[in-house]
Write a protein that holds these residues in place. Sequence first.
Motif, mmCIF file in Angstrom:
data_model
loop_
_atom_site.group_PDB
_atom_site.id
_atom_site.type_symbol
_atom_site.label_atom_id
_atom_site.label_comp_id
_atom_site.label_asym_id
_atom_site.label_seq_id
_atom_site.Cartn_x
_atom_site.Cartn_y
_atom_site.Cartn_z
ATOM 1 N N GLU A 108 0.827 -1.204 0.000
ATOM 2 C CA GLU A 108 0.000 0.000 0.000
ATOM 3 C C GLU A 108 0.864 1.259 0.000
ATOM 4 O OE1 GLU A 108 -0.253 -2.517 2.017
ATOM 5 O OE2 GLU A 108 -2.219 -3.428 1.586
ATOM 6 N N GLU A 109 2.000 1.190 0.725
ATOM 7 C CA GLU A 109 2.888 2.356 0.765
ATOM 8 C C GLU A 109 3.624 2.523 -0.569
ATOM 9 O OE1 GLU A 109 6.257 4.352 3.701
ATOM 10 O OE2 GLU A 109 5.187 2.542 4.323
ATOM 11 N N GLN A 110 3.947 1.410 -1.221
ATOM 12 C CA GLN A 110 4.517 1.510 -2.571
ATOM 13 C C GLN A 110 3.590 2.320 -3.472
ATOM 14 O OE1 GLN A 110 5.786 -2.194 -4.525
ATOM 15 N NE2 GLN A 110 5.866 -3.163 -2.500
ATOM 16 N N GLN A 111 2.291 1.995 -3.421
ATOM 17 C CA GLN A 111 1.322 2.681 -4.268
ATOM 18 C C GLN A 111 1.296 4.181 -3.981
ATOM 19 O OE1 GLN A 111 -2.068 0.206 -3.095
ATOM 20 N NE2 GLN A 111 -2.178 -0.581 -5.197
ATOM 21 N N CYS A 112 1.273 4.547 -2.708
ATOM 22 C CA CYS A 112 1.224 5.962 -2.346
ATOM 23 C C CYS A 112 2.497 6.693 -2.765
ATOM 24 C CB CYS A 112 0.991 6.113 -0.844
ATOM 25 S SG CYS A 112 -0.622 5.526 -0.279
ATOM 26 N N ILE A 113 3.666 6.056 -2.540
ATOM 27 C CA ILE A 113 4.934 6.703 -2.874
ATOM 28 C C ILE A 113 5.057 6.891 -4.384
ATOM 29 C CG2 ILE A 113 7.447 6.435 -2.867
ATOM 30 C CD1 ILE A 113 7.167 5.022 -0.164
ATOM 31 N N VAL A 114 4.716 5.850 -5.148
ATOM 32 C CA VAL A 114 4.803 5.944 -6.610
ATOM 33 C C VAL A 114 3.892 7.049 -7.130
ATOM 34 C CG1 VAL A 114 4.190 4.753 -8.756
ATOM 35 C CG2 VAL A 114 5.602 3.598 -7.040
ATOM 36 N N ALA A 115 2.679 7.127 -6.596
ATOM 37 C CA ALA A 115 1.752 8.173 -7.035
ATOM 38 C C ALA A 115 2.301 9.559 -6.709
ATOM 39 C CB ALA A 115 0.390 7.968 -6.375
ATOM 40 N N ALA A 116 2.869 9.718 -5.508
ATOM 41 C CA ALA A 116 3.437 11.012 -5.120
ATOM 42 C C ALA A 116 4.632 11.369 -5.989
ATOM 43 C CB ALA A 116 3.834 10.986 -3.646
ATOM 44 N N LEU A 117 5.487 10.382 -6.267
ATOM 45 C CA LEU A 117 6.635 10.624 -7.138
ATOM 46 C C LEU A 117 6.190 11.081 -8.522
ATOM 47 C CD1 LEU A 117 9.046 7.650 -6.318
ATOM 48 C CD2 LEU A 117 9.556 10.076 -6.048
ATOM 49 N N GLU A 118 5.244 10.355 -9.088
ATOM 50 C CA GLU A 118 4.845 10.664 -10.457
ATOM 51 C C GLU A 118 4.125 11.999 -10.546
ATOM 52 O OE1 GLU A 118 2.852 7.236 -12.028
ATOM 53 O OE2 GLU A 118 4.743 6.095 -12.151
ATOM 54 N N GLU A 119 3.385 12.360 -9.482
ATOM 55 C CA GLU A 119 2.709 13.662 -9.488
ATOM 56 C C GLU A 119 3.729 14.794 -9.443
ATOM 57 O OE1 GLU A 119 -0.146 16.413 -6.629
ATOM 58 O OE2 GLU A 119 0.057 14.265 -6.233
ATOM 59 N N ASN A 120 4.670 14.701 -8.526
ATOM 60 C CA ASN A 120 5.624 15.793 -8.346
ATOM 61 C C ASN A 120 6.692 15.814 -9.428
ATOM 62 O OD1 ASN A 120 5.048 17.177 -5.568
ATOM 63 N ND2 ASN A 120 4.736 14.997 -5.217
ATOM 64 N N LEU A 121 7.212 14.658 -9.794
ATOM 65 C CA LEU A 121 8.294 14.639 -10.771
ATOM 66 C C LEU A 121 7.794 14.920 -12.179
ATOM 67 C CD1 LEU A 121 10.568 11.741 -9.491
ATOM 68 C CD2 LEU A 121 10.703 14.191 -9.050
ATOM 69 N N SER A 122 6.525 14.643 -12.450
ATOM 70 C CA SER A 122 6.000 14.975 -13.779
ATOM 71 C C SER A 122 6.019 16.484 -13.984
ATOM 72 C CB SER A 122 4.582 14.427 -13.960
ATOM 73 O OG SER A 122 3.682 15.037 -13.053
ATOM 74 N N ARG A 123 5.658 17.240 -12.950
ATOM 75 C CA ARG A 123 5.719 18.698 -13.043
ATOM 76 C C ARG A 123 7.160 19.176 -13.185
ATOM 77 N NH1 ARG A 123 1.847 18.453 -8.744
ATOM 78 N NH2 ARG A 123 3.423 19.170 -7.239
#
Length: 519
Positions: free
Chosen positions: A159-174
């Motif tokens: 579950e934490e993998q999912q949250c971290i990946v989503a946060a990474l992709e949101e911030n790093l995409s910008r």
Amino acid sequence: MGGLPEGWAWARLGDLGEWFGGGTPSKKEPDYWEGGDVPWLSPKDMKAERLADVQDRITERAVNESSVRMVPRDSVAIVTRSGVLEHSVPVALVPFATTLNQDMKAVVAYPGVLPEWIAWALRRYERRILDECRKAGTTVASLSTPALMSMLVPVPPFEEQQCIVAALEENLSRLDTASATLKKVRSRGSALQKQMISAVISGRRRAVGSESDADDFISQVDEQVARVAGKKRWAQVRNPEVTGLYEIPAGWCWRTLGSLCLDIQYGTSAKTSPKSNVDDVPVIRMGNIQGGELDLRDLKFLPASHPDIEKSILRDGDLLFNRTNSAELVGKSAVYRNRMGVAVYASYLIRCRFAEGVEPDWVNMVVNSNFGRRYIASVVTQQVGQANVNSTKMALMPIPVPPPAEQREALKVLRDWESALTRPQLAAGAAVKRATGLKSAILRMAFNGDLVPQDPADEPAATLLARIVAEREAAEPARKAAKRAARPRKATVAAAATKAAPAPTPAPSASVQQELFDQ
């Protein structure tokens, strides 16, 4: 390896998924390539973090009859053999089924491990992979498969993998979008500079009132060259073949580079070393020529008493060009100035010393222009991975020659133009550097467990990894039986393409935001 957040565990990369190697179907079999629709992934395709397509395709017959294997969709691909591994490790998510070139590896994550987590782990620990897995002494840089499989990476609860990946992709995409825009600014600035240089050396951008005739000036140059260079071949060839070259203004003339030179000479081949005495003389080498200028931050030295010093000593206005390097760098040039201090030059460089009235910076600009690069590309020879151009071929390069006053005025116009471009270029470069640092900081936070809140109720990663091992051991007899049965491979293409993808990750529970241009 250091401590981990509660519920996390260390795991070998080789234990996080099924790994696949690659191969190349025989090029002698047209049926393996012609009309194929099966993707064949190679290092040249690895230009994005998530691939949309590949350049090459093979046929199903090639899959069935050669060493290639189908890799199911949603794999993570990594380059394991390429010159790029000297400085970076290309990694990409592959959302479609594919085969692989032999210089690639791919991993399909086991249930409970996100492929995105593996991809980000490979990027996060890129430096460690290069330091610990890169093979030494090979012609082309490559990674040791056993070392790569054995490398430990942290694994959080699913579950934490999912949250971290989503946060990474949101911030790093910008962040990636901002970096791409900044890189376009720098690229556009470089393109404008090249266009301006082309306009100046062709005479399309002339200073008002600068029109004059170069005939008297060229006669004086010829007298100097004849007196000093004598009957040397490079001094005798004056008029280059100009068929197909651009028109130059009235009053200008085409001359060979050699006919403008009093001397053309190779440098010293003496062995250099770091500075040991205050009187040691710096030796300019091919790596010191950067962007049409001399970069003297990395120098080697010769003792002041060395016999090569006197014949290799540089004078103000000497042009140095690189005679051996990679194809894109060979022939690059720069001008030496006295303010740089006493120096000599190495044997991979060639020195041109010009007649009075010839502006070295003008010739340097022509050599490094698009026009000059095209000429050099037409005369280089390739030997064991290195491109070479000798002094004779460089001496025959056509140079458009305006009168001295117009050379100086054109150089002033160009310097003013470059000064106007420099400020936004430097600002964009600094911002790109900050963006790179910010991305590294975000990845460190993610893999230290500091990017999103943790939930103590999540299943610990150690339990997850133990279940993966148990499931693999339980499936091993069936896998061996299937292998013994040697079932036909024709179904592998369709099966790989239809393998279920992991469920989409939920929205992030937290995000990291930082203004890119904060000072």
